[in-house]
Design a protein around this motif. Structure first.
Motif, PDB file in Angstrom:
ATOM      1  N   ALA A 257       1.390   9.288  -5.689  1.00 33.95           N
ATOM      2  CA  ALA A 257       1.798  10.675  -5.429  1.00 33.95           C
ATOM      3  C   ALA A 257       2.750  11.181  -6.501  1.00 33.95           C
ATOM      4  O   ALA A 257       2.640  12.331  -6.974  1.00 33.95           O
ATOM      5  N   MET A 258       3.702  10.336  -6.896  1.00 37.03           N
ATOM      6  CA  MET A 258       4.647  10.723  -7.940  1.00 37.03           C
ATOM      7  C   MET A 258       3.916  10.998  -9.261  1.00 37.03           C
ATOM      8  O   MET A 258       4.221  11.962  -9.968  1.00 37.03           O
ATOM      9  N   TYR A 259       2.947  10.114  -9.549  1.00 43.48           N
ATOM     10  CA  TYR A 259       2.199  10.317 -10.784  1.00 43.48           C
ATOM     11  C   TYR A 259       1.363  11.601 -10.707  1.00 43.48           C
ATOM     12  O   TYR A 259       1.261  12.364 -11.688  1.00 43.48           O
ATOM     13  N   GLY A 260       0.761  11.849  -9.517  1.00 46.83           N
ATOM     14  CA  GLY A 260      -0.011  13.077  -9.343  1.00 46.83           C
ATOM     15  C   GLY A 260       0.859  14.314  -9.527  1.00 46.83           C
ATOM     16  O   GLY A 260       0.451  15.300 -10.157  1.00 46.83           O
TER      17      GLY A 260
ATOM     18  N   THR B  52       0.835  -1.213   0.000  1.00 41.96           N
ATOM     19  CA  THR B  52       0.000   0.000   0.000  1.00 41.96           C
ATOM     20  C   THR B  52       0.863   1.254   0.000  1.00 41.96           C
ATOM     21  O   THR B  52       0.591   2.223  -0.719  1.00 41.96           O
ATOM     22  N   GLY B  53       1.927   1.244   0.819  1.00 39.68           N
ATOM     23  CA  GLY B  53       2.831   2.387   0.857  1.00 39.68           C
ATOM     24  C   GLY B  53       3.472   2.654  -0.491  1.00 39.68           C
ATOM     25  O   GLY B  53       3.555   3.806  -0.945  1.00 39.68           O
ATOM     26  N   LEU B  54       3.944   1.581  -1.130  1.00 41.94           N
ATOM     27  CA  LEU B  54       4.550   1.745  -2.450  1.00 41.94           C
ATOM     28  C   LEU B  54       3.537   2.295  -3.453  1.00 41.94           C
ATOM     29  O   LEU B  54       3.852   3.155  -4.287  1.00 41.94           O
ATOM     30  N   PHE B  55       2.298   1.761  -3.355  1.00 40.02           N
ATOM     31  CA  PHE B  55       1.254   2.245  -4.269  1.00 40.02           C
ATOM     32  C   PHE B  55       0.976   3.728  -4.054  1.00 40.02           C
ATOM     33  O   PHE B  55       0.850   4.512  -5.017  1.00 40.02           O
TER      34      PHE B  55
END
Length: 650
Positions: free
Chosen positions: A614-617, A606-609
């Motif tokens: 966030a990076m994609y956002g 979940t953390g990685l997701f």
């Protein structure tokens, strides 16, 4: 000089070649003729005994022919022929007078043909016959007079036919018979006196029939019998003393029958017995008085039974026993402590694939010559430390596929010749208890032949590690636990054991669980007053009582204050930071540990997701901002150009 030798050489060559030429000249094309008089003919083109045979033929062997009948003249004019064999052919008829023209025959072999009946007294002219083989045919009955006149017969083979019964006098007159094979028929019952005339019999084979009972007097006259094979029948009971007259018997096979019990003293009066098999019988128990004096017994087989234990004196009279196979009894769970007391020459002992859970410490103490011991595929949970102490000649021990989780450190100390040890398939517990035997394994890596498959099953953090991969430093906690020496050993509790130590110079109370002996010990423990409480979990069995004389140890500060000992999760690691102790635990319950591991993986995933989201956002937001900036710059440029256009007319 050459001419001097040339004449004699030609003469010698002619002398040695002439018989071969003569023999080959009269030998049929389908036959092989040997100068000594043996002839063998093979082929489906043979429909009768060849007429043109060497004059000195004493042995005629016909194999795989199309010969269907031996008529009254097939064997005529063969006065020198002593042995006749017709096998693997389609013979189905013998003329009643077929052997009247060859009374000199010593051996007749008619094996593996299609004979379904024999004429009455067909063999009676063969008064000097020594061997008769009619095995592998379709015979269902034998007429009473079939063997009349064969007083010199020594070997009779009737195996692999379809015989269902025999008349009581069928063998009368065969007083010189030494070998009788009735195996692989369908015989259900034999008359009590059927063998009474066979006083010289040495071999009697009745294996693979349908016998369900042995008559009480059946073997009474067979005082010279040496080999009796009755295995693979349906025998459900034995008459008392049925074998007592067989005082010269060497080999007895009773395996693969339906025996549930064996009468007392059944195997008495057989001092020359060297091999006895009673395996593959649904035996429920064995009587205490079963085996008589058998000093020449070499092998003994008893497996695939329903025995749960055996009498303690079962092998007492077998002082010469070399190999004992007491294995593959899936209900055998107990062995008397003195079972192997009187086997000074035993070399191999197989107890594999039983249901053994415990072995008495002195069980093998008298087996000083034992070289092979098989204990694999049982349910042994532990072994006494001195169980192998007397086995100085032991070369092989197989302990694989048991329930062993540890072994005493010095269990193999006396087995200096040991060169093959199997330990795989056991649920090894890689905690402090295994440290001792692990040191022995490291020193004797060449002895353990399945090291790669000797795997930890507990605790969970050691799961699937091989014992060879464990390092000694991993057991430093064991040294810390050893600072609490034993003064009085409590019984193993059924509930968690609790012990609390408070800071400062105060008392320590140890409270045993319910049901344990009522014992309360108060000791003075000196601990730094500045250290804050800490909690540690250890298995109860690793906590001995504390003795004041052993308090001068150098322990980690983590052990100075509050010590709570209970059965629970396994201690993994601790950190001491700013006066606080942080402990890491791993549950000893596989289901709970699996659930925690799943939660851990789920949280990490979940953390990685979330990080990726966030990076994609951020990436999308950056693109939008760049687009807005470009649009603003474009609008500014448009506005500026519009202003220039409006100002030009002025």
């Amino acid at each position: 000089m050459d001419s001097y030798y040339r004449g004699p050489l030609w003469f010698i060559l002619i002398i040695f070649t002439l018989p071969h030429l003569t023999c080959n000249r009269v030998c049929p094309s389908s036959c092989l003729c040997i100068i000594t008089g043996a002839v063998q003919c093979v082929g489906h083109n043979i429909t009768d005994i060849p007429k043109q045979l060497p004059a000195n033929t004493y042995l005629l062997n016909l194999i795989n022919t199309d010969m269907n009948v031996i008529n009254e003249r097939s064997l005529e004019n063969r006065d020198l022929m002593l042995r006749f064999s017709l096998t693997y052919s389609h013979l189905h008829t013998i003329h009643p007078l077929a052997f009247h023209v060859a009374p000199q025959l010593l051996s007749v072999k008619l094996s593996s043909n299609n004979l379904s009946a024999l004429p009455a007294q067909v063999f009676s002219p063969l008064t000097v016959l020594e061997q008769l083989h009619i095995n592998g045919n379709l015979l269902e009955t034998i007429a009473p007079e079939t063997f009349n006149g064969l007083g010199g017969l020594q070997i009779l083979d009737l195996s692999r036919n379809r015989l269902t019964n025999l008349v009581s006098d069928v063998f009368d007159g065969l007083t010189n018979l030494t070998f009788l094979n009735l195996g692989r028929n369908s015989i259900k019952r034999l008359p009590p006196s059927v063998f009474h005339s066979l006083t010289q019999l040495r071999h009697l084979y009745m294996y693979n029939n349908e016998l369900d009972v042995l008559e009480a007097e059946m073997f009474d006259e067979l005082v010279h019998l040496k080999y009796l094979k009755i295995h693979q029948n349906q025998i459900a009971s034995l008459p008392p003393h049925v074998f007592w007259s067989l005082r010269n018997l060497k080999n007895l096979t009773l395996s693969s029958n339906q025996l549930q019990v064996i009468p007392e003293k059944s195997f008495y009066n057989m001092p020359k017995l060297t091999q006895l098999t009673i395996y593959k019988n649904p035996l429920l128990s064995l009587p205490y008085q079963l085996m008589g004096h058998m000093p020449e017994m070499i092998e003994f087989y008893i497996y695939y039974t329903n025995l749960t234990t055996v009498p303690g004196n079962l092998f007492t009279n077998m002082s010469g026993l070399l190999r004992l196979n007491l294995h593959l009894n899936d209900k055998l769970n107990e062995l008397p402590s003195d079972l192997f007391c009187c086997l000074p020459n035993l070399q191999k002992l197989s107890l594999k694939s039983n249901n053994l859970r415990y072995l008495h410490p002195q069980l093998f103490s008298k087996l000083t010559t034992l070289s092979e011991l098989f204990l694999n595929d049982n349910k042994l949970h532990n072994l006494p430390e001195d169980i192998f102490q007397s086995l100085g000649q032991l070369l092989t021990i197989d302990l694989k596929n048991n329930h062993l989780n540890t072994l005493p450190q010095d269990i193999f100390l006396s087995n200096e010749l040991l060169n093959a040890l199997s330990l795989s398939g056991n649920p090894w517990e890689c905690t402090c208890s295994i440290r001792g035997i692990l040191k022995w394994i490291r020193r004797n890596e060449h002895v353990v032949n399945d090291t790669e498959n000797v795997i930890c099953h507990s605790p969970m953090y050691q799961l699937l590690r091989t014992l060879g991969s464990l390092r000694d430093e991993e057991f430093n906690l064991c040294e810390a636990a050893s600072y609490f020496p034993t003064q009085n050993v409590l019984h193993e509790p059924t509930q968690p054991f609790h012990s609390t130590f408070t800071s400062g110079r105060r008392s320590a109370s140890i409270t045993p669980p319910p049901g344990a002996p009522s014992t309360t010990t108060t000791q003075q423990v000196l601990t730094p007053a500045t250290t804050k409480p800490a909690t540690i979990a250890l298995p109860y069995e690793e906590l001995p009582l504390i003795n004041e004389s052993h308090l001068n140890y150098q322990a980690s500060p983590v052990f100075y204050d509050v010590l709570v000992i209970e059965q629970g999760p396994e201690f993994v690691h601790h950190n001491h930071h700013r006066g606080w102790v942080y402990l890491w635990f791993l549950s000893s319950d596989p289901a709970w540990a699996g659930f925690l591991m799943f939660c851990h993986i789920l949280l990490v995933t979940t953390g990685l997701f979330l990080i990726l989201a966030a990076m994609y956002g951020m990436y999308r937001l950056n693109k939008i901002l760049e687009k807005l900036k470009a649009e603003c710059a474009h609008n500014d440029m448009q506005n500026m150009l519009s202003g220039i256009v409006h100002e030009r007319p002025r």
